[in-house]
Design a protein around this motif. Structure first.
Motif, short mmCIF file in Angstrom:
data_model
loop_
_atom_site.label_atom_id
_atom_site.label_comp_id
_atom_site.label_asym_id
_atom_site.label_seq_id
_atom_site.Cartn_x
_atom_site.Cartn_y
_atom_site.Cartn_z
N ASN A 98 0.82 -1.22 0.00
CA ASN A 98 0.00 0.00 0.00
C ASN A 98 0.85 1.27 0.00
O ASN A 98 0.47 2.28 -0.57
CB ASN A 98 -0.95 0.01 1.20
N LEU A 102 0.65 4.27 -2.56
CA LEU A 102 0.55 5.67 -2.14
C LEU A 102 1.56 6.52 -2.89
O LEU A 102 1.24 7.60 -3.40
CB LEU A 102 0.80 5.75 -0.63
N LEU A 105 0.57 6.93 -6.52
CA LEU A 105 -0.60 7.80 -6.64
C LEU A 105 -0.22 9.27 -6.45
O LEU A 105 -0.46 10.11 -7.32
CB LEU A 105 -1.65 7.40 -5.61
N LYS A 208 -5.42 -0.08 8.92
CA LYS A 208 -5.94 0.91 7.99
C LYS A 208 -5.06 2.16 7.95
O LYS A 208 -5.15 2.95 7.03
CB LYS A 208 -7.38 1.32 8.42
N LYS A 209 -4.21 2.30 8.97
CA LYS A 209 -3.38 3.51 9.01
C LYS A 209 -2.08 3.25 8.24
O LYS A 209 -1.45 2.22 8.41
CB LYS A 209 -3.06 3.88 10.46
N LEU A 210 -1.69 4.23 7.43
CA LEU A 210 -0.50 4.04 6.60
C LEU A 210 0.70 4.79 7.15
O LEU A 210 1.67 4.20 7.61
CB LEU A 210 -0.78 4.48 5.16
N ILE A 211 0.64 6.10 7.07
CA ILE A 211 1.78 6.93 7.45
C ILE A 211 1.28 8.35 7.67
O ILE A 211 0.17 8.68 7.24
CB ILE A 211 2.86 6.88 6.32
N VAL A 316 -4.26 1.87 -8.59
CA VAL A 316 -4.37 1.99 -7.12
C VAL A 316 -5.34 0.94 -6.57
O VAL A 316 -5.01 0.15 -5.69
CB VAL A 316 -4.84 3.40 -6.73
N VAL A 317 -6.52 0.94 -7.13
CA VAL A 317 -7.59 0.07 -6.60
C VAL A 317 -7.23 -1.41 -6.80
O VAL A 317 -7.36 -2.23 -5.88
CB VAL A 317 -8.94 0.42 -7.28
N LYS A 320 -4.28 -2.85 -4.60
CA LYS A 320 -4.69 -3.10 -3.21
C LYS A 320 -5.50 -4.38 -3.11
O LYS A 320 -5.31 -5.19 -2.20
CB LYS A 320 -5.48 -1.91 -2.68
N LYS A 324 -4.17 -8.20 -1.35
CA LYS A 324 -4.90 -8.83 -0.23
C LYS A 324 -5.20 -10.29 -0.56
O LYS A 324 -5.09 -11.17 0.31
CB LYS A 324 -6.20 -8.09 0.06
#
Lengths: 397, 118
Positions: A98, A102, A105, A208-211, A316-317, A320, A324
């Motif tokens: 991810n 990022l 993107l 869910k948290k990236l950076i 992007v979509v 991801k 998974k």
């Protein structure tokens, strides 16, 4: 008008789907598919332009999946194996992918915003920059030695890697010579070390948290900045640019580094199309093929922009989603068996693409990479395999 | 802290913007039909669509050129034409041409992008 819109959109989606295949399947290169298209279409075909651009951009996102999750390198994303594998073993494999998404993107958005300026100033940048490259690369090599604790062993790794790179890339006739080199230094050596350590792949987290936002923007900007140079300069690839920017900015954080790598990969391919549009330079294989198919005129800027926006969104979509699914499969199987299977697969792939000589190169590069691992030397020291030949090219040797 | 699902939202916005640009491009390169008598030098580099009878057809190595007559005449040039293009352009057949207005040796012409039979 509706017909043209729908047709262009349809061909963009076709290209996006092809980009998934080329990104996931090692050895299936976007250049090869683009060449096949070229052989079968009429000249002046904008639909083929849509396919090639979208395929290339989606590939730039998806090709991090095999690198990070399986340790199977691609010639543009192989440096992601190092931090990516570390994060995978920490249970953060999905996060690693991810982060590259990022980077692609945000850096891609910077590049698209910057594209009109790039088009106006591309020629000037293209004329001035090559003079600075040998100096920058040499400076980076010095930094690479200075930042290492064990300078002697670092120097040994750098010299051996550099000599191998010069021998293979400048003197030997081996098909797909880059593949056994990157696979050996960064792929196979990692896998052998991994097998040796009896790894157990921990359950991958779905955080869910990236950076942090500022870190994301800063790293994406570095990715965009480096990717711009790569798109203009011959013999400077994503890997060299990533090494330069990492040393110049002293980025040690794996997460930021993965964002930078993701950014460079996407921006390089994106701006290569705008470089072709602006001044007719062809820095990538796909840009060369587009030049054969279509003479780019003023209005094509809007078309390239439109296709790029749609393809980046798709990349992007889909990246991801696919990562998974792949992680679910990887988690179900014993990790050591996956490593052994990948090892055998890489050996066979090298034999098929580069022959017995390629296999020899692979084993040599693997030995050097493995020595770096066991000596606790940063494996980016092996990057001299590309940097030294590049310096020689720019010095005219 | 940046969250993973924000990437999907940004991607959606990009896709929407891309579709708008694509629509704009399609509109740019597929304009309304105009009468040839209304085309002048101030329309240079603009995309136009003309319709009329094909006359004086010439085929050279990579170039197909002919005239379209809708009461007034203009030269049409198609570079790197396909077999299909050559078949569509027959003497006195009705053709619809979409292309960019250019100037060649002082004469206005249309560099064809698309040739259709009506």
């Amino acid at each position: 008008m509706i017909e043209t819109f729908l047709a262009l959109f349809f061909f963009t989606i076709i290209g996006c789907c092809l980009g998934i295949l080329t990104g996931l399947i090692p050895g299936l290169h976007i250049n090869a598919l683009a060449l096949l298209l070229f052989l079968f279409v009429a000249q002046g075909n904008e639909f083929v332009l849509a396919v090639i651009i979208s395929m290339s951009l989606v590939h730039s996102f998806v090709d991090f999946i095999p690198s990070i999750l399986l340790g199977v390198p691609d010639e543009n994303s192989f440096l992601s194996i190092l931090p990516g594998h570390k994060m995978l073993l920490d249970g953060n494999g999905i996060k690693a992918v991810n982060l590259t998404v990022l980077g692609g993107l945000f850096s891609g958005i910077f590049a698209l915003i910057f594209s009109p300026v790039f088009v106006l100033f591309a020629r000037k940048i293209f004329e001035v920059l090559p003079m600075a490259i040998p100096g920058i690369l040499f400076f980076v090599i010095i930094l690479m030695i200075l930042f290492q604790k064990n300078k002697t062993k670092t120097l040994i790794v750098m010299i051996l890697s550099g000599l191998l790179g010069i021998l293979v890339l400048r003197n030997l006739t081996v098909s797909n010579s880059l593949f056994p080199l990157v696979t050996g230094f960064f792929g196979l050596s990692t896998i052998i070390a991994s097998i040796n350590n009896e790894p157990v792949l921990p359950k991958q987290k779905t955080s869910k948290k990236l950076i942090g936002k500022m870190e994301a923007l800063e790293s994406s900007f570095f990715g965009f900045f480096s990717g711009t140079f790569v798109s203009l300069l011959p013999s400077i690839g994503s890997a060299q640019a990533a090494t330069i920017i990492q040393k110049l900015t002293n980025v040690k954080n794996s997460e930021k580094y993965l964002i930078i790598l993701g950014g460079i990969n996407t921006v390089n391919i994106l701006l290569s199309f705008f470089g072709l549009y602006a001044i007719g330079i062809t820095r990538t294989g796909v840009a060369k093929i587009i030049k054969q198919i279509l003479f780019l005129e003023k209005e094509h800027f809007i078309l390239i922009l439109a296709i790029s926006l749609i393809s980046i969104a798709f990349g992007v979509v889909i990246t991801k989603k696919i990562s998974k699914q792949i992680i679910k499969i990887v988690e179900m199987l014993p990790y050591k068996k996956i490593n052994i299977s990948v090892l055998i697969f890489l050996l066979i792939l090298t034999l098929v693409f580069s022959g017995i000589l390629g296999l020899t190169i692979l084993l040599t590069a693997t030995s050097i990479g493995f020595y770096a691992i066991t000596s606790k030397i940063n494996r980016t020291s092996c990057m001299t395999f590309l940097m030294l030949p590049t310096i020689l090219i720019y010095l005219g040797v | 802290m940046l969250r993973e699902n924000w990437l999907d939202l940004i991607a959606l916005a990009l896709a929407f913007a891309g579709m708008l640009f694509l629509f704009f491009y399609a509109n740019l390169v597929e304009p309304e039909t105009v009468k040839i008598e209304n085309i002048s030098e101030k329309d240079l580099d603009k995309f136009v669509q003309v319709q009329g009878f094909a006359e004086k057809i010439n085929i050279e190595k990579n170039v197909l050129w002919f005239e379209v007559n809708d009461g007034s005449k203009i030269k049409i040039v198609k570079f790197n034409y396909s077999q299909e293009d050559a078949l569509k352009v027959r003497e006195n057949s009705v053709v619809k041409i979409i292309g960019k207005i250019g100037l060649y040796k002082g004469d206005l012409q249309i560099i064809a992008r698309k040739i259709q039979n009506d």
